[in-house]
Design an enzyme around this catalytic site. Structure first.
Site, short mmCIF file in Angstrom:
data_model
loop_
_atom_site.label_atom_id
_atom_site.label_comp_id
_atom_site.label_asym_id
_atom_site.label_seq_id
_atom_site.Cartn_x
_atom_site.Cartn_y
_atom_site.Cartn_z
N LYS A 72 -57.48 15.02 -33.93
CA LYS A 72 -56.43 14.21 -34.03
C LYS A 72 -56.58 12.73 -35.07
O LYS A 72 -57.73 12.55 -35.38
CB LYS A 72 -56.19 13.49 -32.61
CG LYS A 72 -55.82 14.60 -31.55
CD LYS A 72 -54.33 14.82 -31.58
CE LYS A 72 -53.59 14.42 -30.28
NZ LYS A 72 -53.58 14.16 -29.10
N CYS A 116 -38.90 -18.72 -12.35
CA CYS A 116 -38.61 -17.17 -12.82
C CYS A 116 -37.60 -17.40 -13.98
O CYS A 116 -36.74 -18.11 -13.68
CB CYS A 116 -38.07 -16.37 -11.76
SG CYS A 116 -37.08 -14.69 -12.02
N CYS A 154 -33.91 -16.00 -12.02
CA CYS A 154 -33.29 -16.75 -10.84
C CYS A 154 -33.93 -17.98 -10.74
O CYS A 154 -33.28 -18.80 -9.56
CB CYS A 154 -33.75 -15.95 -9.62
SG CYS A 154 -35.03 -15.93 -9.11
N CYS A 182 -42.49 -13.79 -9.11
CA CYS A 182 -41.25 -14.56 -8.69
C CYS A 182 -41.07 -14.58 -7.37
O CYS A 182 -41.22 -13.48 -6.57
CB CYS A 182 -40.01 -13.97 -9.56
SG CYS A 182 -38.42 -14.56 -8.59
N CYS A 206 -33.12 -13.05 -6.62
CA CYS A 206 -33.49 -12.80 -8.08
C CYS A 206 -32.73 -11.24 -8.51
O CYS A 206 -33.24 -10.14 -7.96
CB CYS A 206 -34.88 -12.70 -8.40
SG CYS A 206 -35.25 -12.32 -9.97
N GLU A 214 -53.95 23.68 -39.92
CA GLU A 214 -52.58 23.32 -40.31
C GLU A 214 -52.23 21.67 -39.43
O GLU A 214 -53.14 21.34 -38.74
CB GLU A 214 -51.61 24.21 -39.22
CG GLU A 214 -51.58 25.64 -39.74
CD GLU A 214 -51.60 26.56 -38.54
OE1 GLU A 214 -51.39 26.28 -37.44
OE2 GLU A 214 -51.69 27.84 -38.80
N TYR A 241 -46.38 29.11 -35.62
CA TYR A 241 -47.82 29.01 -36.02
C TYR A 241 -48.61 30.36 -35.55
O TYR A 241 -49.95 30.20 -35.89
CB TYR A 241 -48.44 27.88 -35.89
CG TYR A 241 -48.37 27.33 -34.38
CD1 TYR A 241 -49.07 27.58 -33.38
CD2 TYR A 241 -47.45 26.24 -34.22
CE1 TYR A 241 -48.89 27.45 -32.23
CE2 TYR A 241 -47.24 25.53 -32.96
CZ TYR A 241 -47.94 26.26 -31.93
OH TYR A 241 -48.09 25.71 -30.65
N LYS A 245 -50.96 19.42 -37.11
CA LYS A 245 -50.57 19.43 -35.74
C LYS A 245 -49.04 18.63 -35.34
O LYS A 245 -48.94 17.41 -35.51
CB LYS A 245 -51.45 18.71 -34.83
CG LYS A 245 -51.26 18.79 -33.28
CD LYS A 245 -52.47 18.33 -32.34
CE LYS A 245 -52.33 18.84 -31.04
NZ LYS A 245 -51.11 18.15 -30.38
N ASP A 247 -45.93 17.04 -33.90
CA ASP A 247 -45.69 16.46 -32.74
C ASP A 247 -44.28 16.93 -31.79
O ASP A 247 -43.58 15.93 -32.12
CB ASP A 247 -46.17 14.75 -32.90
CG ASP A 247 -46.12 14.20 -31.39
OD1 ASP A 247 -46.44 14.57 -30.56
OD2 ASP A 247 -46.03 12.94 -31.55
S1 IVH Z 1 -52.17 26.16 -31.87
C1 IVH Z 1 -54.03 28.71 -28.64
N1 IVH Z 1 -50.95 25.04 -33.98
O1 IVH Z 1 -50.40 21.18 -29.93
C2 IVH Z 1 -53.49 27.72 -29.58
N2 IVH Z 1 -50.88 24.21 -31.81
O2 IVH Z 1 -52.09 20.11 -28.13
C3 IVH Z 1 -52.14 27.17 -29.39
N3 IVH Z 1 -49.20 22.16 -31.94
O3 IVH Z 1 -49.64 23.22 -27.04
C4 IVH Z 1 -51.91 26.05 -30.19
N4 IVH Z 1 -48.78 22.27 -33.88
O4 IVH Z 1 -47.71 22.78 -28.71
C5 IVH Z 1 -51.34 25.12 -32.70
N5 IVH Z 1 -50.31 24.06 -36.00
C6 IVH Z 1 -50.14 24.10 -34.67
C7 IVH Z 1 -49.63 23.32 -33.85
C8 IVH Z 1 -49.76 23.27 -32.46
C9 IVH Z 1 -48.55 21.77 -32.67
C10 IVH Z 1 -49.20 21.88 -30.43
C11 IVH Z 1 -48.91 23.06 -29.36
C12 IVH Z 1 -50.03 22.90 -28.62
C13 IVH Z 1 -50.38 21.61 -28.39
C14 IVH Z 1 -51.81 21.56 -28.13
#
Ligand code: IVH
Length: 717
Positions: A348, A442, A445, A458, A464, A147, A260, A149, A151
């Site tokens: 990542k 600076c 000032c 400075c 300043c 899946e 998820y 990840k 942010d």
């Molecule tokens: S699974 C036990 N799935 O990433 C496993 N985490 O760096 C639990 N996150 O704390 C995490 N998308 O906040 C999982 N598809 C995804 C995710 C995901 C974002 C975040 C989550 C986790 C952090 C870990």
């Protein structure tokens, strides 16, 4: 979708063609009860229809009715509920924004610990993960679920009998904050799960709250128009919004969520992760739009490549993919470490880099007088965030990278970190400016500058205004006097208007002075006045931090406070006296004595005292705990979820330990958060014991180290 007032059209009841209006009970003498049931029935049908359309619109992005039609349904429900307030239920779509602003969030102990993930950055390491999985499971073909990840911010959502009852942030994985009110405002989050599929009577769903890029930009535009600071990136915007005490404000800042995983006791859990997510979807919860069953690690790597390509066109930020063993029995067999599962990893994406041009190199002046060169850039969008400035750190680095006005440079943004100029990219034929010359005065000032090591300072100190602003911000900050409401903007106004010329002037300000500042009204002016008065009673160590003596950070401030007890004693201390103390070296000793030899500093303090500032007796750290980490040296790396760096540092120091910035042979422990940096490798090479966040957290709560932690490297004694 808004909620305009219109008349309802019965044909909007999808699946309920038999719907008729509610009878007027006054017409029928016999049965108030019968009509009451009819109202209930109608309410249920309306709620059902709205929930369904919410799901179609916010979760599935497949609306079936127009906004006006939706608004009609909503309005109808509101009217009916106002006529029959007793029938208004907490899971009604009208009840998303409710409740008064909170004073603070209460803590929630997670029923199931919220684990984090180990991260990898390259394919080889992911293949090594697959190898380990095969070896440990003793299977040839482990299958995975992959899946994106997201942010955002991790949350745990509790549904009892299908009704959303509670939601918490991850916190430190064991204890989070109760953000139920704010989660309820998220339209993509169903307050009631749909009965399609069997919903367990009690279930905890894990998800990620985030803000879509167009919503993030709109929010920042609005904040800027209102004269407020915009958020640096969507993640900060989500976090600030989810941790907002007033749910009415949260409701105006559109968050969304994806789910998820779920945990539930009892039967009904499917046998694979992929199926579990399908279950969540059937219950009406939003789930990752792109997810893939991967018969082998190769498909997961392919998914990573595809998502990396797609990343720039997605309307939300992802920072990689998550690869999970699909079968739950295999997940169980692999088990978990204290912080993260052995059955999943985050793969990542590399940090985003873009090319842009340097328009100018400006110098920013901090509270210590250090001048930091900042590259002013042709605005460039990196991952949906427009950057126009990046740090060049210090004058030596500008020279080393030979960055000049007019140059094309590579700029990098990794997560929340302030963007960096990575390097100059030579472009044939490009006209370059003159080599960068460190300024001799600076820019704020005009005092002379001096260079110490790679850093230019400075010499203006109190004349300043930039240094004065920085000093005031530092004085008022959390780690020092903790004056709430005295932020950057207010400080700037106080200095620019000439109300504050040194720190002691803060204690001469009255409510009327604050009323002259932009953004203040009666209540806020009084509040700030009171906060400043409150800060007059100050712990000695906090005052020492606040005064901003060079080289005196949290730890040294505590050491000084514990050894001298009062400012009068410390003022009298000679360099030799100071050097008697463990942890105090010649640099600190010189800096402290110079500070108190400076008559200007003494005058500021005397004035503060005459205005009522009093040093509190230092609260002694409890002996057994103080002994526990005495003399131990810690280094922090990566992001800790449950603590800010400052909090973690304070904790260690409270227990008698010390925090230094780099790993050496002297380091006793490395505390490794998420995405640890190169310090992790140094610690591994030097054999320094590494504690993850869970282990660290367990330790500071219980005073003992988790039994599972690196038994080969001994324990804290
Ligand atoms: S699974 C036990 N799935 O990433 C496993 N985490 O760096 C639990 N996150 O704390 C995490 N998308 O906040 C999982 N598809 C995804 C995710 C995901 C974002 C975040 C989550 C986790 C952090 C870990």
């Amino acid at each position: 979708m808004g909620t305009k007032s219109e008349v309802m059209q019965p044909d909007l009841f999808e699946n309920h063609p038999d719907e008729a209006g509610v009878e007027d009970s006054s017409k029928s003498p016999q049965s108030h009860a019968a009509s009451f049931t009819k109202v209930q029935l109608k309410l249920e049908k309306l709620k059902h229809a709205i929930r369904r359309h919410d799901e179609l619109y916010y979760v599935r992005s497949r609306p079936e009715i127009s906004d006006t039609e939706y608004d009609q349904l909503f309005r109808e429900l509101q009217i009916l509920e106002s006529q029959y307030p007793d029938l208004r239920t907490p899971d009604s779509p009208t009840q998303r924004i409710g409740g008064a602003p909170l004073a603070q969030f209460s803590k929630i102990t997670h029923e199931f610990p919220l684990l984090s993930l180990d991260s990898e950055m390259d394919e080889e390491r992911v293949l090594a993960f697959d190898q380990r999985v095969r070896r440990e499971l003793d299977v040839k073909h482990p299958s995975y679920s992959a899946e994106p990840k997201y942010d955002g911010l991790s949350v745990a959502l509790t549904y009892d009998h299908g009704i959303f009852v509670r939601g918490a942030t991850r916190g430190n994985g064991l204890i989070g904050e109760d953000v139920t009110h704010n989660l309820r405002t998220i339209r993509a989050l169903p307050l009631q799960l749909s009965e399609g599929g069997t919903v367990p009577s009690h279930v905890v769903v894990r998800g990620e709250v985030f803000m879509k890029l167009p919503d993030f930009h709109a929010l920042n535009r609005r904040l800027t128009e209102q004269g407020e600071e915009p958020f640096a990136n969507p993640r900060n915007a989500s976090s600030g919004t989810l941790r907002q005490l007033d749910p009415a404000i949260t409701a105006t800042r559109p968050l969304t969520i994806t789910c998820y995983d779920f945990m539930s006791l009892g039967p009904g859990r499917p046998s694979t992760h992929f199926e579990a997510v399908t279950c969540l979807e059937a219950w009406g919860l939003p789930v990752p739009q792109f997810r893939r069953y991967c018969p082998s690690i190769q498909e997961a790597l392919e998914f990573h490549r595809e998502m990396f390509e797609r990343r720039d066109v997605l309307p939300f930020e992802i920072d990689g993919i998550v690869i999970k063993i699909d079968r739950f029995d295999w997940q169980k067999a692999l088990g978990e470490k204290s912080r993260s599962p052995r059955w999943a990893i985050a793969f990542k994406f590399p940090p985003r880099k873009e090319l842009t041009k340097v328009q100018d190199i400006a110098m920013s002046v901090g509270r210590t007088g250090a001048l930091t060169p900042i590259a002013l850039l042709d605005p460039v969008e990196i991952g949906g965030v427009t950057l126009s400035r990046a740090s060049l750190h210090n004058v030596e680095e500008v020279a080393r990278k030979d960055v000049r006005v007019g140059d094309t440079v590579k700029v990098e943004r990794a997560g929340d970190v302030i963007p960096d100029v990575v390097e100059r990219v030579p472009v044939p034929g490009e006209e370059r400016g003159a080599p960068f010359q460190p300024p001799t005065t600076c820019p704020v000032c005009q005092s002379h500058t001096i260079q110490e090591g790679p850093i230019l300072y400075c010499t203006g100190q109190t004349v300043c205004s930039a240094q004065l602003k920085g000093s005031l911000e530092h004085f008022a900050s959390k780690g020092a006097l903790n004056i709430e409401g005295l932020g950057k903007k207010t400080v700037a106004q106080l200095v620019d208007k000439g109300f504050v010329k040194d720190l002691s002037d803060l204690y001469t300000l009255g409510v009327d002075d604050f009323l002259q500042l932009e953004g203040f009204a009666d209540k806020s002016a009084r509040q700030l006045f009171e906060e400043i008065q409150k800060s007059k009673d100050v712990p000695f160590a906090s005052l020492l931090i606040g005064l901003g003596i060079r080289h005196v950070g949290t730890h040294i401030a505590r050491v000084l406070a514990q050894n001298f007890g009062s400012l009068d004693n410390l003022k009298k201390a000679t360099e030799e006296d100071l050097l008697q103390i463990r942890d105090i070296g010649p640099e600190i000793a010189a800096s402290v004595t110079h500070f108190f030899q400076e008559s200007r500093n003494l005058k500021v303090w005397q004035r503060m005292e005459s205005l009522g500032v009093r040093v509190q007796q230092e609260a002694n750290v409890s002996e057994p705990f103080a002994q526990l980490l005495k003399g131990k040296i810690f280094v922090l790396t990566g992001t800790l979820k449950g603590f800010s760096r400052q909090e973690a540092k304070r904790k260690i120091e409270e227990l008698g330990g010390r925090v230094t910035s780099s790993v050496s042979k002297q380091t006793d422990y490395l505390i490794a958060g998420e995405d640890p940096g190169s310090k992790y490798d140094s610690a591994t090479t030097l054999g320094v014991q590494i504690l993850n966040e869970n282990e660290f957290n367990f330790f500071i709560q219980s005073g003992s180290i988790l039994p599972s932690s690196s038994p080969d490297k001994g324990s804290i004694k």
